[in-house]
Design an enzyme around this catalytic site. Structure first.
Site, PDB file in Angstrom:
ATOM      1  N   LYS A   1     -36.668  14.410  -1.064  1.00  0.00           N
ATOM      2  CA  LYS A   1     -36.346  15.827  -1.327  1.00  0.00           C
ATOM      3  C   LYS A   1     -36.778  16.318  -2.715  1.00  0.00           C
ATOM      4  O   LYS A   1     -36.252  17.309  -3.229  1.00  0.00           O
ATOM      5  CB  LYS A   1     -34.841  16.130  -1.120  1.00  0.00           C
ATOM      6  CG  LYS A   1     -34.227  15.639   0.166  1.00  0.00           C
ATOM      7  CD  LYS A   1     -35.083  15.771   1.378  1.00  0.00           C
ATOM      8  CE  LYS A   1     -35.137  17.111   2.012  1.00  0.00           C
ATOM      9  NZ  LYS A   1     -35.972  17.032   3.273  1.00  0.00           N
TER      10      LYS A   1
ATOM     11  N   HIS B   1     -41.695   6.754  -0.750  1.00  0.00           N
ATOM     12  CA  HIS B   1     -40.437   6.924  -1.490  1.00  0.00           C
ATOM     13  C   HIS B   1     -40.022   5.598  -2.139  1.00  0.00           C
ATOM     14  O   HIS B   1     -38.895   5.476  -2.628  1.00  0.00           O
ATOM     15  CB  HIS B   1     -39.307   7.324  -0.538  1.00  0.00           C
ATOM     16  CG  HIS B   1     -39.363   8.725   0.002  1.00  0.00           C
ATOM     17  ND1 HIS B   1     -39.722   9.815  -0.747  1.00  0.00           N
ATOM     18  CD2 HIS B   1     -39.047   9.217   1.230  1.00  0.00           C
ATOM     19  CE1 HIS B   1     -39.630  10.911   0.008  1.00  0.00           C
ATOM     20  NE2 HIS B   1     -39.240  10.577   1.194  1.00  0.00           N
TER      21      HIS B   1
ATOM     22  N   SER C   1     -30.263  19.552  -1.125  1.00  0.00           N
ATOM     23  CA  SER C   1     -31.313  19.535  -0.106  1.00  0.00           C
ATOM     24  C   SER C   1     -31.071  18.383   0.880  1.00  0.00           C
ATOM     25  O   SER C   1     -31.176  18.554   2.101  1.00  0.00           O
ATOM     26  CB  SER C   1     -32.678  19.388  -0.803  1.00  0.00           C
ATOM     27  OG  SER C   1     -33.715  19.364   0.132  1.00  0.00           O
TER      28      SER C   1
HETATM   29  S1  PPS Z   1     -38.744  14.616   2.163  1.00  0.00           S
HETATM   30  O1  PPS Z   1     -37.913  14.730   3.393  1.00  0.00           O
HETATM   31  O2  PPS Z   1     -38.157  13.673   1.217  1.00  0.00           O
HETATM   32  O3  PPS Z   1     -40.129  14.310   2.461  1.00  0.00           O
HETATM   33  O4  PPS Z   1     -38.650  16.081   1.523  1.00  0.00           O
HETATM   34  P1  PPS Z   1     -39.552  16.658   0.346  1.00  0.00           P
HETATM   35  O5  PPS Z   1     -40.823  17.177   0.891  1.00  0.00           O
HETATM   36  O6  PPS Z   1     -39.615  15.707  -0.790  1.00  0.00           O
HETATM   37  O7  PPS Z   1     -38.645  17.882  -0.161  1.00  0.00           O
HETATM   38  C1  PPS Z   1     -38.270  18.946   0.671  1.00  0.00           C
HETATM   39  C2  PPS Z   1     -37.842  20.078  -0.248  1.00  0.00           C
HETATM   40  O8  PPS Z   1     -39.029  20.668  -0.832  1.00  0.00           O
HETATM   41  C3  PPS Z   1     -39.057  22.046  -0.502  1.00  0.00           C
HETATM   42  N1  PPS Z   1     -40.449  22.505  -0.379  1.00  0.00           N
HETATM   43  C4  PPS Z   1     -40.982  23.482  -1.131  1.00  0.00           C
HETATM   44  N2  PPS Z   1     -40.452  24.212  -2.133  1.00  0.00           N
HETATM   45  C5  PPS Z   1     -41.259  25.166  -2.680  1.00  0.00           C
HETATM   46  N3  PPS Z   1     -42.523  25.404  -2.286  1.00  0.00           N
HETATM   47  C6  PPS Z   1     -43.087  24.692  -1.287  1.00  0.00           C
HETATM   48  N4  PPS Z   1     -44.336  24.949  -0.913  1.00  0.00           N
HETATM   49  C7  PPS Z   1     -42.301  23.667  -0.676  1.00  0.00           C
HETATM   50  N5  PPS Z   1     -42.523  22.767   0.319  1.00  0.00           N
HETATM   51  C8  PPS Z   1     -41.386  22.077   0.478  1.00  0.00           C
HETATM   52  C9  PPS Z   1     -38.283  22.127   0.807  1.00  0.00           C
HETATM   53  O9  PPS Z   1     -37.910  23.444   1.108  1.00  0.00           O
HETATM   54  C10 PPS Z   1     -37.128  21.194   0.494  1.00  0.00           C
HETATM   55  O10 PPS Z   1     -36.228  21.751  -0.473  1.00  0.00           O
HETATM   56  P2  PPS Z   1     -34.927  22.621  -0.111  1.00  0.00           P
HETATM   57  O11 PPS Z   1     -34.182  22.753  -1.401  1.00  0.00           O
HETATM   58  O12 PPS Z   1     -34.152  21.859   0.914  1.00  0.00           O
HETATM   59  O13 PPS Z   1     -35.438  23.943   0.394  1.00  0.00           O
END
Ligand code: PPS
Length: 287
Positions: free
Chosen positions: A44, A99, A129
């Site tokens: 996340k 990860h 998240s």
């Molecule tokens: S995972 O499941 O660990 O692979 O998730 P990960 O991709 O690391 O994190 C998911 C969070 O990143 C946000 N996200 C973004 N934020 C801003 N801009 C873009 N383009 C973007 N892409 C992914 C996603 O919404 C998750 O955060 P939260 O706070 O839940 O919205």
């Protein structure tokens, strides 16, 4: 944690998508290639955002690849069982996603010329998240309450265990020339300014028009509407997006909408204690 989890070298994994055998193989036998790039994160932290950015850099901003191939095939997950076969189909130079914590990452990386991009995020926002994500993802038990999950997160009683140990482990590499670190918050505040820094690290040249394409096509809105990137192609029994959205809010500071004053003070004390020996000021601490 329930019985479908196992521990490997102190880290929690879920048996459904990981195995001890594969983790040992990756650590001790997997051959990292010199032109590999690894996106490494605690869950996340913005992992998929970085996959999208690097995918777009590969095509000089053209979104055709991102719009036609699922994100997990563009940059397979290094340590999952499914990743094992997907990695074999990737044409070099490979961008792989992981990860894994520092102490169990592929040993061959450390004698190679391969590169790591490590993304970090304010752990308070990661907690929030992950709390929402755990209601959707079959690997997690549905948390009984936010308070229970809050405590589990601090104690490292979640997949991949402790955020604090993950960050402290990887930040040992911070002065290594093959290691680039950035925060979700920096990407959020200034994606257009951040991408050229990544390009410099990767040895990639990009012009202004291509940079505009990367920034626009990697936006939260673009990714949320791209079915190749928003995980809507996954079966509901694995990721149930009727209970929430993988592309949930994409903002900084959402913890303020979830933490009580007491939880925030408790978190801050815990954080100070855990991070005091790192001697590093994170971007989110200055915001
Ligand atoms: S995972 O499941 O660990 O692979 O998730 P990960 O991709 O690391 O994190 C998911 C969070 O990143 C946000 N996200 C973004 N934020 C801003 N801009 C873009 N383009 C973007 N892409 C992914 C996603 O919404 C998750 O955060 P939260 O706070 O839940 O919205």
């Amino acid at each position: 944690m329930d019985t479908d989890y196992f521990q490997h070298k102190g880290i929690h994994f879920a048996s459904i998508i990981y195995s001890e055998e594969r983790l040992k193989y990756l650590e001790n036998e997997f051959q990292v290639q010199d032109d590999d790039v690894y996106i490494v994160t605690f869950p996340k932290s913005g992992t998929n955002w970085m996959i999208e950015i690097l995918s777009l850099l590969k095509t000089n901003g053209d979104p055709t690849w991102c719009n036609s191939v699922p994100i997990w095939l563009r940059s397979p997950w290094f340590e999952t069982l499914e990743g094992q076969s997907q990695i074999k189909d990737v044409t070099p130079p490979r961008v792989l996603t992981s990860h894994l914590p520092f102490h169990i990452f592929a040993k061959s990386f450390f004698t190679s010329k391969a590169k790591i991009i490590y993304i970090m995020r304010n752990p308070k926002d990661i907690l929030v998240s992950l709390f929402h994500f755990s209601k959707m993802l079959c690997l997690y038990k549905d948390p009984e309450s936010f308070q229970e999950f809050f405590e589990d997160f601090l104690q490292g009683n979640v997949l991949y265990s402790s955020w604090f140990d993950h960050v402290k482990g990887w930040m040992q590499m911070k002065n290594n020339k093959n290691f680039f670190y950035i925060t979700y918050e920096e990407l959020h505040q200034d994606l257009r300014g951040s991408v050229p820094k990544m390009c410099e690290f990767l040895g990639k040249e990009i012009n202004e028009a291509q940079l505009d394409l990367v920034v626009n096509n990697a936006s939260f809105k673009a990714m949320k509407h791209n079915k190749m990137s928003n995980y809507s192609l996954l079966p509901k029994d694995f990721l149930d997006q009727t209970k929430g959205s993988f592309m949930r809010k994409g903002i900084t500071g959402d913890w303020k909408n979830h933490f009580t004053v007491a939880q925030n003070e408790y978190f801050d004390r815990f954080y100070q204690e855990k991070m005091k020996d790192l001697n590093f000021t994170f971007f989110w601490e200055e915001m």
